[in-house]
Write a protein that holds these residues in place. Structure first.
Motif, short mmCIF file in Angstrom:
data_model
loop_
_atom_site.label_atom_id
_atom_site.label_comp_id
_atom_site.label_asym_id
_atom_site.label_seq_id
_atom_site.Cartn_x
_atom_site.Cartn_y
_atom_site.Cartn_z
N GLN A 1 35.18 35.84 37.31
CA GLN A 1 34.93 37.35 37.82
C GLN A 1 35.03 38.38 35.73
N VAL A 2 33.92 39.07 36.60
CA VAL A 2 33.69 39.85 35.53
C VAL A 2 34.51 41.27 35.30
N ASN A 3 35.52 41.83 35.31
CA ASN A 3 36.67 42.81 35.49
C ASN A 3 36.48 43.37 37.01
N ILE A 4 37.03 42.81 37.65
CA ILE A 4 37.17 42.74 39.24
C ILE A 4 38.60 42.73 39.29
N LEU A 5 38.98 41.49 39.75
CA LEU A 5 40.26 41.14 39.86
C LEU A 5 41.01 41.05 38.81
N GLY A 6 41.50 42.50 39.22
CA GLY A 6 42.30 42.77 37.72
C GLY A 6 43.74 43.45 38.04
N VAL B 1 46.58 37.84 32.81
CA VAL B 1 47.79 37.09 33.02
C VAL B 1 48.43 37.48 33.99
N GLY B 2 48.59 38.40 34.62
CA GLY B 2 50.14 38.86 35.84
C GLY B 2 49.48 38.63 36.81
N ARG B 3 47.81 38.19 36.70
CA ARG B 3 47.05 37.33 38.08
C ARG B 3 47.57 36.12 38.74
N ILE B 4 48.65 35.43 37.90
CA ILE B 4 48.77 34.39 37.94
C ILE B 4 50.48 33.77 37.84
#
Length: 620
Positions: A339-344, A371-374
């Motif tokens: 992704q490019v600045n989408i799934l933030g 990092v918070g996404r995982i």
């Protein structure tokens, strides 16, 4: 429903918060901190919580015993707004209030959303109004016209590190009498400054990992012993000590980011970790962040070479296509999303267990957000399960290792940490201008790198008996026994001991099937044609959907015409006829991709000449 009726609801509803074993410690402590603050002051404040610690639930608790009128919850995007609505919707038998035993909803809190089709009557009927900030962003704004400036008594801001942007400032100034609480995982704004307001509560990452609220994370850095690259027509070979010194230079870290050799090393390391977490038996997925759309497509092709089902997600996709990709991701049909600045911010998918960084970050805040996404638990009912171990993968040449170091120091005293942090030279990380751009003819290109091992670093770095005793004392002070959380001191010591992971991990050298590589390259070729077209449009200062080129060529609009011309040039490089790309081999496909810069130069000159010839002649 007027404010006095709403005030009675929030003051008289018997909400079970204190000593509620179904609530998490940061929810109880955060609520008490908010209540205590507004008993003494009306100044804006913020609460700092890691992702996965119950932030949405805490926002749902915040009005009870505190709000004297209607509450506005404001989110930075639609994804977060929807998460909040879903959690706090009392029409759902599984909503936060019922699930956590706060109270059994009978007559509220009613919730409305500011969205297309909503009107003032929806707001009047609600105790809580949920909106994304874009609803308040236009100069001529219907909501400012419809809502009196005393309409809200409390404003709760999710992802509060945005709370100083102009749109937010206008919101706070208009509803100046409202109590404002911001919630954030990091108090650093994207420009490096600290968010507005006093911090009244913080729950640290280390404590969250120890208590099993978020996943335990290790970082894996590709660390080549030798790297050979070209720059300005010269070829250089560096050893690891020279690489570590050179990574401080922006041109070098950008060159590492955009070089296929380095990208392949990150891909290999992240696939190794994906295999490791998948060996535990549950579905797991990988999220990667790229510099640009072209870069993301290049990275996706490298994952596809290994037979992984990969999607590219970016802002230029249609809403339908984005929805299709996100549905595929949530259903487990996708292995990797680049992704490019989408799934933030606010993206909540617990099966994301490996995060791969392919870009150099210029500041800490967006790095922490990624990092918070995982960090959400894949198995929340078994918080100490090995399945809740997650991994961050990067390359030392990107110079992101400094942000990992700062991230692991987040639990130091904030004044000390941010004083040290802000004393250094700050590099602002913009979403477009500040991000490294992938050019068709890069300044630097890595020819080869020798990778024998990866360097692994754990977040929980050392066993600290004082920290353990403080943790258990804090739990008991709140009227709980640690065993209620499934905690014993031996268990915590064991968890910390398992985190003493720092050292070398043998590099993963997977085998790529030639057919998989050819198919991945063929898919990548289509994006190359778009990138060539974009380059030519930029050089000639033409609009994508403009019709300037219709004077010289047949077609629908400028972009479509140039993509077609670029594809024809690619075919010429490969020496295949139109419609015969299926017959191209790996070397032909690679030649066309590597020739993108030359094709762009050729097309720029050709189209410029055609436009000049098409200009009307004037009598001299």
């Amino acid at each position: 429903m007027d404010n006095s009726e709403i005030a009675r609801f929030f003051s008289q509803t018997k909400a079970t918060i204190w000593q509620n074993a179904s609530l998490r410690e940061p929810q109880i402590e955060g609520y008490l901190a908010i209540r205590s603050h507004f008993e003494e002051s009306s100044e804006p404040v913020y609460v700092q919580l890691p992702v996965g610690c119950g932030k949405t639930g805490l926002m749902g608790l915040a009005p009870f015993g505190i709000a004297k009128g209607r509450v506005l919850i404001i989110a930075p995007n639609l994804i977060i707004r929807e998460n909040i609505r879903r959690e706090l919707n009392v029409s759902d038998p599984n909503c936060f209030y019922r699930k956590r035993g706060i109270f059994v909803p009978k007559d509220g809190p009613y919730l409305s959303e500011l969205k297309t089709g909503a009107n003032i009557h929806d707001c009047d009927a609600a105790h809580i109004v949920v909106a994304n900030i874009q609803q308040f962003s236009r100069a001529q704004n219907k909501w400012y016209e419809a809502l009196p400036n005393d309409y809200f008594d409390m404003i709760l801001v999710d992802e509060g590190h945005h709370n100083v942007a102009d749109t937010w400032t206008r919101l706070f100034e208009y509803f100046a009498r409202a109590k404002v609480v911001s919630f954030t995982a990091t108090p650093l704004r994207s420009d490096g400054q600290i968010v507005a307001g006093e911090r009244i509560y913080r729950f640290g990452y280390a404590r969250s990992m120890i208590m099993g609220f978020i996943s335990q994370i290790d970082a894996l850095f590709v660390k080549p012993t030798e790297l050979t690259f070209t720059v300005e027509g010269k070829t250089k070979t560096l050893g690891i000590a020279e690489i570590m010194a050179m990574r401080e230079k922006d041109w070098f870290s950008r060159g590492v980011a955009t070089s296929e050799e380095c990208n392949r090393s990150i891909v290999n390391a992240s696939i190794q970790q994906l295999h490791q977490v998948r060996a535990l038996g549950s579905p797991r997925q990988l999220i990667a962040v790229a510099c640009s759309i072209r870069h993301a497509t290049q990275i996706a092709a490298l994952y596809q070479e290994h037979g992984l089902r990969t999607e590219v997600l970016h802002s230029r996709l249609s809403d339908d296509e984005r929805s299709r990709i996100e549905a595929s991701l949530r259903s487990g049909l996708t292995d990797v999303v680049v992704q490019v600045n989408i799934l933030g911010e606010g993206y909540d998918l617990p099966t994301l267990s490996v995060a791969a960084v392919f870009r150099p970050y210029r500041s800490l805040s967006p790095y922490v957000q990624f990092v918070g996404r995982i960090l959400r638990l894949a198995q929340p009912d078994v918080p100490y399960s090995p399945a809740n171990q997650v991994y961050l993968v990067s390359h030392v040449g990107l110079n992101d290792e400094r942000w990992w170091s700062d991230f692991t120091n987040f639990d130091k005293d904030d004044q000390e940490f941010f004083s040290e942090y802000l004393q250094g030279e700050l590099e602002v990380d913009g979403e477009s201008e500040g991000s490294p751009r992938l050019t068709l003819r890069p300044f630097m290109r890595v020819l080869n790198e020798l990778v024998e091992s990866y360097h692994r670093k754990g977040y929980l770095k050392k066993i600290d008996e004082v920290m353990i005793s403080d943790l258990f004392a804090a739990i008991r002070e709140k009227g709980f026994e640690p065993v209620e959380f499934g905690l014993t001191e031996d268990m915590v010591r064991g968890r910390l001991a398992a985190a003493q992971v720092e050292g070398q991990v043998a590099a993963f050298k997977p085998i790529v099937q030639p057919q998989e590589r050819r198919e991945a390259l063929k898919g990548r070729l289509q994006q190359e044609a778009r990138s060539i077209a974009d380059t030519v449009l930029n050089r000639l200062k033409l609009q994508h959907r403009g019709r300037d080129l219709l004077r010289c060529f047949s077609g629908d609009h400028n972009s479509e015409i140039l993509i077609r011309l670029a594809s024809a040039e690619q075919n010429a490089v490969m020496r295949v006829e139109s419609g015969q790309r299926q017959s191209a081999d790996i070397s032909q496909l690679e030649a066309a991709i590597n020739g993108s810069a030359d094709i762009a130069d050729k097309l720029s000159s050709f189209v410029r000449g055609k436009l000049k010839d098409a200009q009307p002649k004037t009598d001299g």
